[in-house]
Motif scaffolding. Structure first.
Motif, PDB file in Angstrom:
ATOM      1  N   TYR A  76      71.920  97.742 -44.910  1.00  0.00           N
ATOM      2  CA  TYR A  76      72.617  97.603 -43.589  1.00  0.00           C
ATOM      3  C   TYR A  76      70.861  97.933 -42.381  1.00  0.00           C
ATOM      4  O   TYR A  76      71.550  97.182 -41.969  1.00  0.00           O
ATOM      5  CB  TYR A  76      73.170  98.817 -43.376  1.00  0.00           C
ATOM      6  CG  TYR A  76      73.643  99.440 -41.987  1.00  0.00           C
ATOM      7  CD1 TYR A  76      75.282  97.979 -41.695  1.00  0.00           C
ATOM      8  CD2 TYR A  76      73.274  99.346 -40.478  1.00  0.00           C
ATOM      9  CE1 TYR A  76      75.657  97.890 -40.344  1.00  0.00           C
ATOM     10  CE2 TYR A  76      73.557  99.106 -39.390  1.00  0.00           C
ATOM     11  CZ  TYR A  76      75.151  98.277 -39.426  1.00  0.00           C
ATOM     12  OH  TYR A  76      75.513  98.606 -38.079  1.00  0.00           O
ATOM     13  N   PHE A  93      79.484 101.227 -38.931  1.00  0.00           N
ATOM     14  CA  PHE A  93      78.199 102.058 -39.817  1.00  0.00           C
ATOM     15  C   PHE A  93      78.214 103.381 -39.567  1.00  0.00           C
ATOM     16  O   PHE A  93      78.641 103.983 -39.338  1.00  0.00           O
ATOM     17  CB  PHE A  93      76.782 101.635 -38.997  1.00  0.00           C
ATOM     18  CG  PHE A  93      76.595 101.995 -38.149  1.00  0.00           C
ATOM     19  CD1 PHE A  93      76.992 101.105 -36.244  1.00  0.00           C
ATOM     20  CD2 PHE A  93      76.771 103.411 -37.571  1.00  0.00           C
ATOM     21  CE1 PHE A  93      76.189 101.951 -35.082  1.00  0.00           C
ATOM     22  CE2 PHE A  93      75.995 103.536 -36.097  1.00  0.00           C
ATOM     23  CZ  PHE A  93      76.275 103.425 -35.418  1.00  0.00           C
ATOM     24  N   ARG A 138      73.739 104.682 -43.393  1.00  0.00           N
ATOM     25  CA  ARG A 138      73.216 103.456 -43.152  1.00  0.00           C
ATOM     26  C   ARG A 138      72.010 102.941 -43.126  1.00  0.00           C
ATOM     27  O   ARG A 138      71.428 102.216 -43.156  1.00  0.00           O
ATOM     28  CB  ARG A 138      73.450 102.986 -41.135  1.00  0.00           C
ATOM     29  CG  ARG A 138      73.327 103.861 -40.090  1.00  0.00           C
ATOM     30  CD  ARG A 138      74.283 103.838 -38.871  1.00  0.00           C
ATOM     31  NE  ARG A 138      73.490 104.725 -38.061  1.00  0.00           N
ATOM     32  CZ  ARG A 138      74.111 105.777 -37.784  1.00  0.00           C
ATOM     33  NH1 ARG A 138      75.147 106.104 -38.461  1.00  0.00           N
ATOM     34  NH2 ARG A 138      73.412 106.337 -36.433  1.00  0.00           N
ATOM     35  N   LEU A 159      75.358  96.406 -47.749  1.00  0.00           N
ATOM     36  CA  LEU A 159      76.318  95.574 -47.357  1.00  0.00           C
ATOM     37  C   LEU A 159      77.973  95.475 -48.515  1.00  0.00           C
ATOM     38  O   LEU A 159      78.670  95.787 -48.142  1.00  0.00           O
ATOM     39  CB  LEU A 159      76.052  94.544 -46.799  1.00  0.00           C
ATOM     40  CG  LEU A 159      76.023  94.590 -45.366  1.00  0.00           C
ATOM     41  CD1 LEU A 159      77.819  94.353 -44.240  1.00  0.00           C
ATOM     42  CD2 LEU A 159      75.201  95.441 -44.699  1.00  0.00           C
TER      43      LEU A 159
END
Length: 231
Positions: free
Chosen positions: A182, A199, A203, A208
């Motif tokens: 991310y 998020f 994160r 993803l």
């Protein structure tokens, strides 16, 4: 007869004896000396030690014995372009996520692209027909806290090869592969003044694939909704 006439012959006698003794010693010393002429030996040039290093004999290290692969590995690896691993070290690496659970996979596979994933699924289906315990579990960053990416069969790890990201500001959208972290995804979206607002707290280390699969949310979820709203 005077004293002088007596002493003088005695002194002369002593001198004569001394001269004879000294002469005898000199003669003996002279005889003991070697008077043969010496022949000069020819000088030999001193050679400098050679600086050239002689080649060292190197004994090759014994090669590690090759470990035969399992029939399951051979079947799965046959058509794959990505790496397939079954070493204890590699399997142990992917036997945990951030939960308390542990499960040791039989194989670790690193697909190159979507076609490689399709090949993996077909090979796993064929292995299952042949009686192997064959199933495919996807894994990205492995930050899940529920044991989701753990398996005792095949784990497909996407972070090694499948991490491409493309962003379109005109469409207001982004295309990403499951192995993209991310933090890297957000850098690309921010260049286009875009952001995925769902998020999660992890994160900085999550990817993803896991965000979408788990429908992750975060500190802005109440305002913007969870991930499924943007997929």
């Amino acid at each position: 007869m005077s004293n002088f006439s007596i002493i003088l012959p005695a002194l002369l006698g002593c001198y004569a004896i001394t001269i004879v003794v000294v002469f005898g010693l000199v003669r003996e010393v002279w005889r003991s000396l070697d008077h043969t002429p010496r022949v000069k030996e020819p000088r030999t040039k001193k050679t400098k030690p050679s600086t050239e290093q002689k080649p060292k004999q190197v004994t090759p290290a014994p090669s590690a014995p090759s470990v035969p692969h399992s029939p399951f590995y051979t079947l799965i690896q046959r058509d794959m372009r990505g790496e397939v691993e079954e070493s204890d070290e590699e399997r142990k690496k992917y036997s945990r996520d951030t939960s308390l659970f542990t499960k040791m996979p039989q194989l670790v596979v690193y697909p190159k692209d979507a076609d490689d994933v399709s090949t993996l699924v077909r090979s796993a289906r064929e292995a299952r027909r042949q009686g192997f315990n064959a199933s495919v579990t996807a894994r990205s960053a492995g930050t899940d806290m529920s044991g989701g990416p753990l398996t005792d069969s095949i784990v497909a790890v996407f972070t090694r090869h499948m991490h491409n990201v493309s962003v379109s500001k005109e469409e207001g959208s982004a295309r990403t592969q499951p192995g993209a972290y991310y933090r890297d995804f957000e850098k690309e979206t921010l260049k286009q003044d875009l952001i995925l607002p769902s998020f999660p707290a992890s994160r900085e280390i999550c990817a993803l694939g896991g965000i979408i699969n788990n429908d992750s949310g975060g500190e802005r979820t109440l305002e913007y909704g969870k991930t499924r709203k943007y997929v």
